[in-house]
Design an enzyme around this catalytic site. Structure first.
Site, PDB file in Angstrom:
ATOM      1  N   TRP A  35      65.699  33.430  -1.952  1.00 18.90           N
ATOM      2  CA  TRP A  35      64.767  32.512  -2.634  1.00 18.90           C
ATOM      3  C   TRP A  35      63.316  32.883  -2.357  1.00 18.90           C
ATOM      4  O   TRP A  35      62.425  32.564  -3.147  1.00 18.90           O
ATOM      5  CB  TRP A  35      65.103  31.037  -2.411  1.00 18.90           C
ATOM      6  CG  TRP A  35      64.953  30.380  -1.071  1.00 18.90           C
ATOM      7  CD1 TRP A  35      65.048  30.948   0.148  1.00 18.90           C
ATOM      8  CD2 TRP A  35      64.684  28.974  -0.847  1.00 18.90           C
ATOM      9  NE1 TRP A  35      64.876  29.988   1.134  1.00 18.90           N
ATOM     10  CE2 TRP A  35      64.660  28.769   0.543  1.00 18.90           C
ATOM     11  CE3 TRP A  35      64.480  27.882  -1.676  1.00 18.90           C
ATOM     12  CZ2 TRP A  35      64.423  27.516   1.118  1.00 18.90           C
ATOM     13  CZ3 TRP A  35      64.249  26.639  -1.108  1.00 18.90           C
ATOM     14  CH2 TRP A  35      64.225  26.462   0.270  1.00 18.90           C
ATOM     15  N   TYR A  81      65.046  42.879  13.293  1.00 19.43           N
ATOM     16  CA  TYR A  81      65.738  41.653  12.865  1.00 19.43           C
ATOM     17  C   TYR A  81      67.180  41.616  13.373  1.00 19.43           C
ATOM     18  O   TYR A  81      67.915  42.599  13.277  1.00 19.43           O
ATOM     19  CB  TYR A  81      65.742  41.541  11.333  1.00 19.43           C
ATOM     20  CG  TYR A  81      66.367  40.246  10.863  1.00 19.43           C
ATOM     21  CD1 TYR A  81      65.621  39.070  10.831  1.00 19.43           C
ATOM     22  CD2 TYR A  81      67.714  40.178  10.503  1.00 19.43           C
ATOM     23  CE1 TYR A  81      66.211  37.867  10.444  1.00 19.43           C
ATOM     24  CE2 TYR A  81      68.311  38.982  10.112  1.00 19.43           C
ATOM     25  CZ  TYR A  81      67.534  37.824  10.081  1.00 19.43           C
ATOM     26  OH  TYR A  81      68.117  36.634   9.707  1.00 19.43           O
ATOM     27  N   ASP A 161      67.120  26.085   7.805  1.00 15.76           N
ATOM     28  CA  ASP A 161      68.023  26.560   8.851  1.00 15.76           C
ATOM     29  C   ASP A 161      68.387  25.545   9.935  1.00 15.76           C
ATOM     30  O   ASP A 161      69.547  25.335  10.227  1.00 15.76           O
ATOM     31  CB  ASP A 161      67.420  27.793   9.525  1.00 15.76           C
ATOM     32  CG  ASP A 161      67.135  28.905   8.531  1.00 15.76           C
ATOM     33  OD1 ASP A 161      67.213  28.651   7.311  1.00 15.76           O
ATOM     34  OD2 ASP A 161      66.819  30.015   8.964  1.00 15.76           O
ATOM     35  N   GLU A 392      53.807  30.575   7.472  1.00 19.18           N
ATOM     36  CA  GLU A 392      55.176  30.301   7.011  1.00 19.18           C
ATOM     37  C   GLU A 392      55.379  28.789   6.818  1.00 19.18           C
ATOM     38  O   GLU A 392      55.968  28.346   5.847  1.00 19.18           O
ATOM     39  CB  GLU A 392      56.165  30.836   8.060  1.00 19.18           C
ATOM     40  CG  GLU A 392      57.615  30.762   7.655  1.00 19.18           C
ATOM     41  CD  GLU A 392      58.547  31.321   8.733  1.00 19.18           C
ATOM     42  OE1 GLU A 392      58.066  31.671   9.828  1.00 19.18           O
ATOM     43  OE2 GLU A 392      59.760  31.383   8.471  1.00 19.18           O
TER      44      GLU A 392
END
Ligand code: GLC
Length: 424
Positions: A35, A81, A161, A392
């Site tokens: 997204w 990551y 999350d 963010e």
């Protein structure tokens, strides 16, 4: 911040470009996210239509055979990551994660078509079968009882999350005892206080392990996996996207899927009734196995307007909740109700404000006639970005910028809002 504000946003999109797709931010998220890319396309469309379409087309190149559009596409293996491709073991080319994310793509394609010309329509025509297949996947693979209510099999599928919405579902997961001594990478880049806890990470990884041990058989994972929760966010976003897909089909002159999409919408509308929690008089997440409701008001509940999911009475009630919450939170719209004991103003989806949620909530509120609330949310979004940068997420009480910096979707939303306001 130096330079023109819109120019800064454009330069963020360009600098997060990795050759036809953008990363959400460098370091913290070095891959393509589902997204995030859709919102990036919306931002690119304000100054480079071709680049906007490339973003979506590359995302759909990673679509699975069964129609699933994965939440992360791994085009390389980046040590910054974790969990990366070797943990997920999707067995696909390119490697991806094993579940999806909120399906905003059809709505964004529809928006590009509405603001575009003939060439946008032709790019949309090419993407249409993949969009339809994606929606069909959600309605088949994530609706275990055939009621129209969509479940998520991992908190990450919701895009929110560590929301308190998942606390009860997460508590029911028995943590795998062989996760090994894994090393999180996210806390190398962001203060641990602004991220999910280690206990939550153990559970996230346990869910991935379950998926990979069942060869990512999506039907089986939905039916038998350790986590299945109906998220108001996913249900409302999908309902809206179905509606936009239907309009797109109409514009493209595609008739044969009309009845199917109409039946999805009708079924979802009915099914969403079961997400209204009478105790808090609001939509809330609900465990699909036990029926247990989440007990707090999340920003995802406010997407009912965007979905056109509620009755007049429910909209009024939601608007009252929103007004009360915005008397406490200076910067709309907190991801969790500040009056609730699980609210944490700095920790990711347990309180902070996110620009993309604001965009969708305000759009829905404006469409349903709640113009003052919509205007307040727009103003707050602009002010947060102007004051604290392209972060963010943001602390809804202090306005502090949190998480990753120079963030793609925050820049994209600024560009979209700037087009409808006086930002230079
Ligand atoms: C986090 C967010 C998710 C987003 C991703 C990349 O996981 O919760 O919604 O897609 O970061 O920005």
């Amino acid at each position: 911040m130096s330079g023109s504000f819109k120019e800064k946003a454009k330069s963020i999109l360009k600098s997060n470009d990795r050759g036809g797709f953008t990363v959400p931010t460098s370091n913290l998220y070095p891959y393509q996210w589902n997204w995030d890319s859709a919102f990036a396309a919306l931002g690119f469309a304000t100054f480079d239509r071709n680049r906007a379409w490339c973003e979506l087309e590359l995302l759909f190149e990673a679509q699975w055979e069964d129609g699933m559009l994965p939440h992360i596409v791994f085009r390389n293996d980046d040590p910054r990551y974790f969990p990366g491709p070797s943990f997920w073991q999707s067995g696909t080319t390119p490697p991806t994660s094993g579940h999806s994310q909120p399906p905003v793509t059809a709505s964004i394609v529809w928006s590009l078509v509405q603001s575009g010309d003939h060439s946008d329509l032709e790019r949309a025509r090419k993407l249409f079968p993949s969009l339809l297949k994606f929606h069909n996947w959600f309605h088949c693979a994530r609706d275990p009882d055939g009621t129209g209510l969509i479940g998520i099999i991992h908190p990450w599928e919701s895009g929110r999350d560590n929301s308190p919405d998942w606390d009860f579902g997460m508590a029911g997961i028995e943590v795998a005892d062989d996760l090994g001594d894994y090393k999180r990478q996210d806390t190398n880049f962001v203060d641990a206080e602004e991220r999910p806890t280690s206990d939550q990470y153990d559970r996230y990884l346990t869910l991935i392990k379950f998926g990979r041990e069942h060869n990512w058989d999506q039907q089986l994972i939905t039916k038998k996996g350790p986590f299945l929760v109906a998220d108001p966010g996913i249900n409302f976003i999908l309902m809206r996207a179905d509606r936009d897909l239907l309009q797109l089909a109409g514009r493209l002159g595609i008739e044969d899927c009309k009845e199917t999409i109409e039946s999805w919408i009708a079924k979802s509308r009915e099914a969403c009734r079961s997400l209204w929690n009478p105790d808090i008089e609001c939509y809330a997440a609900r465990d699909m196995r036990s029926g247990q409701f989440s007990e707090g008001i999340s920003s995802a509940a406010m997407l009912a307007f965007y979905a056109d999911a509620g009755s007049e009475r429910e909209y009024e009630k939601l608007a009252r909740h929103a007004e009360e919450i915005l008397q406490i939170a200076k910067y709309a719209f907190p991801s969790w109700d500040p009056r609730h004991d699980r609210f944490d103003s700095r920790r990711y989806w347990r309180g902070p404000t996110w620009a993309i949620m604001n965009y969708m909530i305000a759009e829905g509120m404006a469409e349903q006639g709640f113009d003052d609330l919509a205007a307040r949310i727009h103003q707050d979004t602009l002010q947060l970005i102007q004051t604290s940068g392209f972060c963010e997420y943001f602390d809804p009480i202090t306005g502090d910028g949190l998480g990753g910096q120079l963030f793609t979707w925050t820049a994209a939303i600024l560009l979209v809002l700037a087009d409808s306001s006086s930002v230079k």
